[in-house]
Design an enzyme around this catalytic site. Structure first.
Site, PDB file in Angstrom:
ATOM      1  N   ARG A  30      10.300  12.757  90.632  1.00 22.01           N
ATOM      2  CA  ARG A  30       9.198  12.409  89.861  1.00 22.01           C
ATOM      3  C   ARG A  30       9.884  11.519  88.794  1.00 22.01           C
ATOM      4  O   ARG A  30      10.509  11.955  87.893  1.00 22.01           O
ATOM      5  CB  ARG A  30       8.206  13.478  89.256  1.00 22.01           C
ATOM      6  CG  ARG A  30       7.382  13.096  88.226  1.00 22.01           C
ATOM      7  CD  ARG A  30       6.535  14.009  87.821  1.00 22.01           C
ATOM      8  NE  ARG A  30       5.650  14.480  88.763  1.00 22.01           N
ATOM      9  CZ  ARG A  30       4.373  14.993  88.495  1.00 22.01           C
ATOM     10  NH1 ARG A  30       4.176  15.402  87.285  1.00 22.01           N
ATOM     11  NH2 ARG A  30       3.406  15.013  89.352  1.00 22.01           N
TER      12      ARG A  30
ATOM     13  N   HIS B 151       1.345   8.426  94.173  1.00 19.92           N
ATOM     14  CA  HIS B 151       1.438   9.898  94.279  1.00 19.92           C
ATOM     15  C   HIS B 151       0.932  10.355  95.845  1.00 19.92           C
ATOM     16  O   HIS B 151       0.026  11.041  95.909  1.00 19.92           O
ATOM     17  CB  HIS B 151       0.460  10.322  93.175  1.00 19.92           C
ATOM     18  CG  HIS B 151       0.721  11.783  92.644  1.00 19.92           C
ATOM     19  ND1 HIS B 151       1.754  12.522  93.202  1.00 19.92           N
ATOM     20  CD2 HIS B 151       0.100  12.544  92.008  1.00 19.92           C
ATOM     21  CE1 HIS B 151       1.772  13.737  92.546  1.00 19.92           C
ATOM     22  NE2 HIS B 151       1.016  13.771  91.888  1.00 19.92           N
TER      23      HIS B 151
ATOM     24  N   GLN C 223      -0.135  14.223  96.256  1.00 14.20           N
ATOM     25  CA  GLN C 223      -1.394  14.552  95.790  1.00 14.20           C
ATOM     26  C   GLN C 223      -2.451  13.878  96.992  1.00 14.20           C
ATOM     27  O   GLN C 223      -3.427  14.651  97.235  1.00 14.20           O
ATOM     28  CB  GLN C 223      -1.711  13.543  94.440  1.00 14.20           C
ATOM     29  CG  GLN C 223      -2.820  14.015  93.815  1.00 14.20           C
ATOM     30  CD  GLN C 223      -3.100  15.432  93.423  1.00 14.20           C
ATOM     31  OE1 GLN C 223      -2.435  15.966  92.835  1.00 14.20           O
ATOM     32  NE2 GLN C 223      -4.222  16.126  93.708  1.00 14.20           N
TER      33      GLN C 223
ATOM     34  N   ASP D 102      -9.363  10.670  87.405  1.00 10.08           N
ATOM     35  CA  ASP D 102      -7.949  10.934  87.025  1.00 10.08           C
ATOM     36  C   ASP D 102      -8.165  10.579  85.408  1.00 10.08           C
ATOM     37  O   ASP D 102      -8.817   9.658  84.969  1.00 10.08           O
ATOM     38  CB  ASP D 102      -7.089  10.194  87.770  1.00 10.08           C
ATOM     39  CG  ASP D 102      -5.564  10.520  87.244  1.00 10.08           C
ATOM     40  OD1 ASP D 102      -5.341  11.660  86.737  1.00 10.08           O
ATOM     41  OD2 ASP D 102      -4.352   9.784  87.590  1.00 10.08           O
TER      42      ASP D 102
ATOM     43  N   CYS E 254      -7.139  15.178  90.251  1.00  7.42           N
ATOM     44  CA  CYS E 254      -5.478  15.707  90.504  1.00  7.42           C
ATOM     45  C   CYS E 254      -4.931  16.566  89.334  1.00  7.42           C
ATOM     46  O   CYS E 254      -4.179  17.390  89.701  1.00  7.42           O
ATOM     47  CB  CYS E 254      -4.747  14.412  90.603  1.00  7.42           C
ATOM     48  SG  CYS E 254      -4.598  13.611  89.111  1.00  7.42           S
TER      49      CYS E 254
ATOM     50  N   ARG F 145      -1.917  21.413  97.056  1.00  7.15           N
ATOM     51  CA  ARG F 145      -0.638  20.967  96.968  1.00  7.15           C
ATOM     52  C   ARG F 145       0.333  21.973  97.520  1.00  7.15           C
ATOM     53  O   ARG F 145       1.369  21.244  98.170  1.00  7.15           O
ATOM     54  CB  ARG F 145      -0.100  20.822  95.218  1.00  7.15           C
ATOM     55  CG  ARG F 145      -1.248  19.775  94.455  1.00  7.15           C
ATOM     56  CD  ARG F 145      -0.882  18.270  95.116  1.00  7.15           C
ATOM     57  NE  ARG F 145       0.402  18.145  95.050  1.00  7.15           N
ATOM     58  CZ  ARG F 145       1.010  17.441  93.851  1.00  7.15           C
ATOM     59  NH1 ARG F 145       0.051  17.413  92.660  1.00  7.15           N
ATOM     60  NH2 ARG F 145       2.127  17.224  93.792  1.00  7.15           N
TER      61      ARG F 145
HETATM   62  N1   CP Z   1      -1.478  16.772  89.992  1.00 11.73           N
HETATM   63  C1   CP Z   1      -0.235  16.788  89.628  1.00 11.73           C
HETATM   64  O1   CP Z   1       1.151  16.221  90.258  1.00 11.73           O
HETATM   65  O2   CP Z   1      -0.033  17.696  88.621  1.00 11.73           O
HETATM   66  P1   CP Z   1       1.313  17.853  87.649  1.00 11.73           P
HETATM   67  O3   CP Z   1       1.621  16.460  86.891  1.00 11.73           O
HETATM   68  O4   CP Z   1       1.202  19.052  86.964  1.00 11.73           O
HETATM   69  O5   CP Z   1       2.468  18.031  88.627  1.00 11.73           O
HETATM   70  N1  NVA Z   2      -2.074   9.518  86.964  1.00 12.48           N
HETATM   71  C1  NVA Z   2      -1.682  10.536  86.134  1.00 12.48           C
HETATM   72  C2  NVA Z   2      -1.302  11.508  87.523  1.00 12.48           C
HETATM   73  C3  NVA Z   2      -0.643  12.872  87.046  1.00 12.48           C
HETATM   74  C4  NVA Z   2      -0.654  13.760  88.010  1.00 12.48           C
HETATM   75  C5  NVA Z   2      -0.180  10.147  85.840  1.00 12.48           C
HETATM   76  O1  NVA Z   2       0.613   9.545  86.418  1.00 12.48           O
HETATM   77  O2  NVA Z   2       0.430  10.672  84.620  1.00 12.48           O
END
Ligand code: CP
Ligand code: NVA
Length: 295
Positions: A103, A130, A133, A213, A253, A281
């Site tokens: 990540r 993502h 997701q 989101d 999400c 997930r």
């Molecule tokens: N939706 C998602 O990826 O959540 P987190 O940022 O908590 O991992």
């Molecule tokens: N768009 C958001 C998603 C988090 C799961 C971000 O990147 O922060």
């Protein structure tokens, strides 16, 4: 269950539609088994490294618990790229583990890691995509509504990473995606099945699923106030939900900001399936892990 065509899961587009269908079917099977208390030891003796440059609740816990449930092991690593080159991290981790989840911010880092690693790399979120997701979203839509190719999904808000992967999913799983996104915040991905309609009320008309989101993603904290003003008309509230089909579901999400992109009456209301979505997930990633990592 055969091996997947791609050896990395950096984008939904890395896998063939057939392999992606296979992941959905397999995740339903794994979910059923887990609920029945049936143990699946397919990743016994396998290890996974989770490399984080951004915070996480769902991604981190679902991957860790997923490995545990499949009798494998997960190790979390933070701050790795502050000390050395991404290629050196990739090559080192490849000597210890059977897969890597990353990540991070720039998508190039995910690509660089995948190119240098000799084990499968899974994108646990980049600024661009993502994919895990979006797979959990498809699973949730299938469970809640059946055949996803018959569905219309309205995405309301920022054309961000979650939106880009949802567009990729619409392309593969053939659902119709209507995007209510302000000018200047368009997604970076296109599909024959996705259209930008701008107006939230127009986008949700006839929608089976309404998706939101955050307006400012991780790394965009400085733009938060500016974005709050621009995205104010894109809030999913009771009035907007009423403009969708009466039996429409709401997805997000998470994490969510109540009072910004979604009002409490929606996310905490009966149409909201956000915690089923969060749970999925786990199940979908177990399927991805099993298919990529199992011997
Ligand atoms: N939706 C998602 O990826 O959540 P987190 O940022 O908590 O991992
Ligand atoms: N768009 C958001 C998603 C988090 C799961 C971000 O990147 O922060």
């Amino acid at each position: 269950m055969g091996k997947l065509r791609g050896s990395d899961f950096v984008s939904i587009k890395d896998f063939s539609p057939k392999d992606l269908q296979k992941i959905i079917v397999f995740s339903l099977d794994l979910k059923k088994k887990e609920k029945a208390g049936e143990k699946t030891k397919i990743l016994q003796g396998k290890s996974l490294a989770l490399v984080f440059e951004k915070p996480s609740t769902r991604t981190r816990i679902s991957f860790e618990v997923g490995m545990y449930q499949l009798w494998g092991h997960a190790v979390v690593l933070e701050g790795a790229f502050e000390r050395e080159d991404v290629k050196d991290v990739a090559k080192t981790l490849s000597r210890y583990v059977d897969g890597i989840v990353i990540r991070t911010f720039g998508h190039e880092k995910v690509i660089k890691l995948a190119e240098a690693a000799t084990v499968p790399v899974i994108n646990g979120l980049s600024d661009l995509l993502h994919p895990c997701q979006a797979m959990a979203d498809v699973l949730t839509m299938f469970e809640q509504k059946g055949d996803v190719s018959k569905l219309t999904v309205a995405y309301v808000g920022d054309g961000n990473n979650v939106c880009n992967s949802l567009i990729n999913a619409a392309d593969v799983f053939n659902f119709k995606l209507k995007l209510a996104i302000p000018e200047g915040y368009d997604p970076k991905v296109t599909s024959k099945n996705a259209s930008i309609v701008r107006d939230p009320a127009e986008a949700v008309k006839g929608a089976d699923v309404v998706y939101a989101d955050v307006w400012a993603s991780m790394g965009q904290e400085k733009e938060k106030e500016k974005r709050k003003k621009i995205f104010a008309p894109y809030q999913v509230n009771a009035k907007l939900m009423k403009a969708a089909k009466p039996d429409a579901i709401f997805l997000h999400c998470l994490p969510a900001h109540r009072g910004e992109e979604v009002m409490p009456e929606v996310i905490d209301g009966p149409q909201s399936k956000v915690f089923d979505q969060a749970e999925n997930r786990l199940h979908v990633q177990k399927a991805i892990l099993a298919l990529l990592l199992a011997a």
